[in-house]
Design an enzyme around this catalytic site. Structure first.
Site, short mmCIF file in Angstrom:
data_model
loop_
_atom_site.label_atom_id
_atom_site.label_comp_id
_atom_site.label_asym_id
_atom_site.label_seq_id
_atom_site.Cartn_x
_atom_site.Cartn_y
_atom_site.Cartn_z
CE1 TYR A 69 -3.65 -1.94 5.38
CE2 TYR A 69 -3.10 0.31 4.55
CZ TYR A 69 -3.57 -1.05 4.25
OH TYR A 69 -3.90 -1.70 3.06
CB SER A 102 -1.01 0.03 1.50
OG SER A 102 -1.54 1.33 1.44
#
Lengths: 249, 448
Positions: free
Chosen positions: A154, A141
């Protein structure tokens, strides 16, 4: 179009990005093992892929976050008679506020997104090393590029995973096998459904799938999806701290 | 709001970008978008007392695909194929599968939907819920005639597999039932064989309505597909002049696919003044002239023939912020000539119509649904940029003519018909086996 069907394992085959990518591979006649938690859902995905041209699609129900990666992957490789591509597409976004408040929630997220994912990557790397061929594709990501207040736990798991994939790519390079980390930006999937304001930076799972399909053939070890995230993240990564700290990201 | 101890978060999200194709009705809509069929059964408990409505790609023009008093279930994530038999042409797929994706699967194997609406960006559930028709209605009837079975999830009876034989009443209610008889989970459709992906398309410019009726009669016998584009700005002796197109499939074994990536996009809403009687009049004259020059027979791919507007994605934005209304009626055969002529005269005189006006004759094959729209006669469809009262008054005048001629309006296109108009259009409406947990803005307006 390959004359021999590609043998592909997809971890997290129920995710929107995995589904879109699997459809591209199915249309090329691939043979797929689909891994996820729910057998009925995997069966539905498998039937769709077979209708779209997959030579084989079998669902294997297990929890990737807690499974014995090496042992399970060995069984799947046996089902396919080898392994050309492993796509790791599972992961959870989590809620930053809750993750900061609750260490056990943070530990669970790290186990899912990083610890277990690294184990699957290492298991696949061992197979590709032996075969001297194969492509490990991992969905990271852009959140892993620089810690920011809205999602850094995250982001940390995805950033850590990036180092794992880079290292494996480095290790496999002399052998002709590959590892690629694909970093999607904002993608309109069930994982991001609660974000309702979706502007120009948002991509569809189908757009990301095309980047992944291409990454299986060439390039790496880091690919942004869509590609316009490369310059954006270059700026964000190199932005001086005094500027960065003023941004609400 | 959410605490850690709370149960799973609600799958419903408030969105303001969920509008129908006409873009007239705006507002916040609660939306869930399941990715798997097993999620459907849990949605009513999250919705609480609120009604639900399953929706697809929102190509319905008015409010039949909205449920702002309750919540909607966006079915586009349930788009998996379940089974396709290339030997028999039987396709079973989840209700959110689009016609565009289905074409990609079936065309290379020599199959095509038995009939198709004018856009491929519709879902299988949507084509069933609206019992859609196409340019081959005179030979194929509406799509409901080709539905072999569907899965229906009802709040009162659970998951059902419905065929015309297993439960004729529920089958007839669901075909054209506007999604109100239960959530359509999957559909099994009988496709038709094609010998290639192209058609021989003959373009025949004609000068007035009389010419249209003779062309329609003559063409229905030897052409599988017929339709006419009408210049609805032409009045007087030229009323109804237009371009008649008629086509048959070519058996040449060339099964090339359409390309969804070649879309041209309308990125923004056009300013409200972009479509006025001068620009529309100029467009119509130009269209007529260009197509008259193309008169004759040409080989054409199915995409430009069946889906000319799909080439411009979001073309509805041309109508600007206020959006548009579509008006589609059917007039029974015995009254079609007089009623259509009168309607076209009124529309031309009003100066309000836009460039999309279509006239087509329906054949005799009965539509299977309680609320099916197609019936023997002629159907006229036109777009009107929405200009408030002026537009509504014109459409009310057209309503009176349709009523007088015992005609009907098409719910999929409608955003304003009266309760009386609906009930006259669909005299059997009370037979609809509605699911008590489902509702739509349209239904609230016309039936409650």
């Amino acid at each position: 179009m390959n004359i021999e069907s590609e043998r592909i394992v997809i971890l997290g085959a129920g995710s929107a990005i995995a589904r879109a990518t699997a459809r591209l591979w199915a249309a090329r006649g691939a043979r797929l093992v689909l891994v996820g938690r729910d057998q009925d859902r995997l069966n539905a995905v498998a039937a769709d892929l077979v209708a779209r041209g997959a030579a084989q699609a079998d669902g294997v129900a297990l929890d990737c976050a807690s499974a014995d990666a090496a042992a399970e992957l060995a069984k799947m490789v046996e089902m396919l008679g080898g392994l050309d591509i492993l796509l790791l597409a599972y992961g959870v976004l989590g809620d930053q506020t809750e993750l900061e408040r609750d260490p056990s929630a943070a530990a669970t997220l790290i186990q899912t997104n990083f610890t277990s994912a690294a184990a699957w990557c290492l298991a696949a790397a061992a197979i590709f090393e032996k075969q001297r061929a194969g492509a490990l594709l991992v969905i990271g990501s852009v959140a892993g590029d620089r810690g920011r207040r809205s999602n850094f736990i995250y982001g940390a798991t995805k950033g850590g995973l990036a180092r794992v994939v880079e290292g494996i790519a480095h290790r496999l390079a002399p052998l002709g096998a590959r590892a690629v980390l694909i970093k999607p930006g904002f993608v309109d999937t069930p994982m991001t459904a609660s974000i309702t304001k979706k502007g120009l930076l948002w991509a569809t799972p189908e757009q990301v799938a095309e980047v992944i399909e291409a990454a299986a053939e060439r390039g790496g070890p880091v690919v942004y999806a869509p590609k316009f995230w490369l310059p954006i993240m270059l700026i964000i990564r190199h932005m001086p701290t005094f500027v960065f700290n003023k941004l609400n990201l | 709001m959410t605490t850690k101890a709370a149960s799973a978060p609600s799958p419903f999200i408030e969105r303001s970008d969920v509008v129908s194709w006409g873009r007239v009705s705006r507002g916040v809509q609660r939306v869930a978008r399941p990715g798997f069929r097993d999620e459907l059964s849990g949605l009513p408990s999250h919705a609480g007392d609120e009604s639900l409505l399953a929706i697809g790609l929102r190509r319905s023009y008015g409010d039949s695909c909205l449920n702002r008093a309750g919540a909607v279930v966006d079915m586009s994530g349930l788009d998996r194929f379940i089974a396709f038999d290339a030997a028999t042409g039987v396709l079973r797929a989840e209700a959110g599968a689009s016609l565009s994706e289905i074409l990609r699967l079936v065309v290379p194997k020599g199959w095509f939907p038995p009939t198709t609406p004018g856009t491929r960006f519709v879902t299988l559930g949507g084509v069933v819920a609206n019992d859609v028709h196409g340019k081959n209605h005179h030979g194929a009837g509406s799509i409901g005639r080709h539905v072999r079975a569907f899965g229906l999830l009802r709040s009162d009876r659970g998951a059902l597999t419905v065929t015309p034989e297993s439960d004729p009443a529920l089958f007839a209610s669901t075909i054209g039932g506007l999604g109100l008889t239960g959530v359509i989970e999957w559909v099994e459709l009988q496709l038709v064989k094609i010998g290639g992906a192209h058609l021989d398309v003959e373009i025949v410019p004609y000068d007035n309505l009389d010419a249209f009726w003779s062309l329609a009669d003559e063409s229905a016998r030897s052409f599988e597909h017929t339709v006419a584009w009408i210049d609805c700005t032409a009045g007087g002796a030229g009323t109804g002049r237009g371009i008649f197109s008629r086509a048959n499939w070519i058996d040449d074994g060339a099964y090339d696919l359409h390309d969804d990536k070649s879309w041209k996009r309308i990125p923004l809403e056009a300013p409200g003044f972009a479509l006025n009687r001068f620009t529309v009049g100029a467009f119509n004259k130009l269209y007529h002239r260009v197509n008259s020059a193309k008169a004759g027979t040409n080989r054409q791919h199915y995409a430009p023939f069946f889906y000319p507007l799909d080439a411009v994605h979001d073309w509805n934005r041309l109508y600007g912020r206020r959006g548009m209304l579509q008006y589609q009626c059917v007039i029974p055969r015995e009254n079609q000539r007089d009623a259509i002529a009168e309607m076209l005269r009124v529309i031309a005189a009003s100066g309000q119509a836009s460039f999309l006006a279509v006239l087509k004759t329906f054949g005799d094959l009965p539509s299977p649904g309680v609320l099916s729209f197609p019936r023997p006669g002629a159907t006229l469809a036109l777009d009107f940029p929405f200009r408030g009262e002026t537009t509504l008054n014109l459409l009310a005048r057209l309503d009176a003519m349709v009523r007088e001629a015992n005609g009907a309006l098409y719910p999929a296109k409608d955003g304003r018909m009266s309760r009386e108009m609906f009930r006259r259009s669909f005299p059997r409406w009370e037979q609809l086996l509605k699911d008590p947990a489902l509702n739509s803005d349209f239904w609230t307006r016309v039936a409650q």
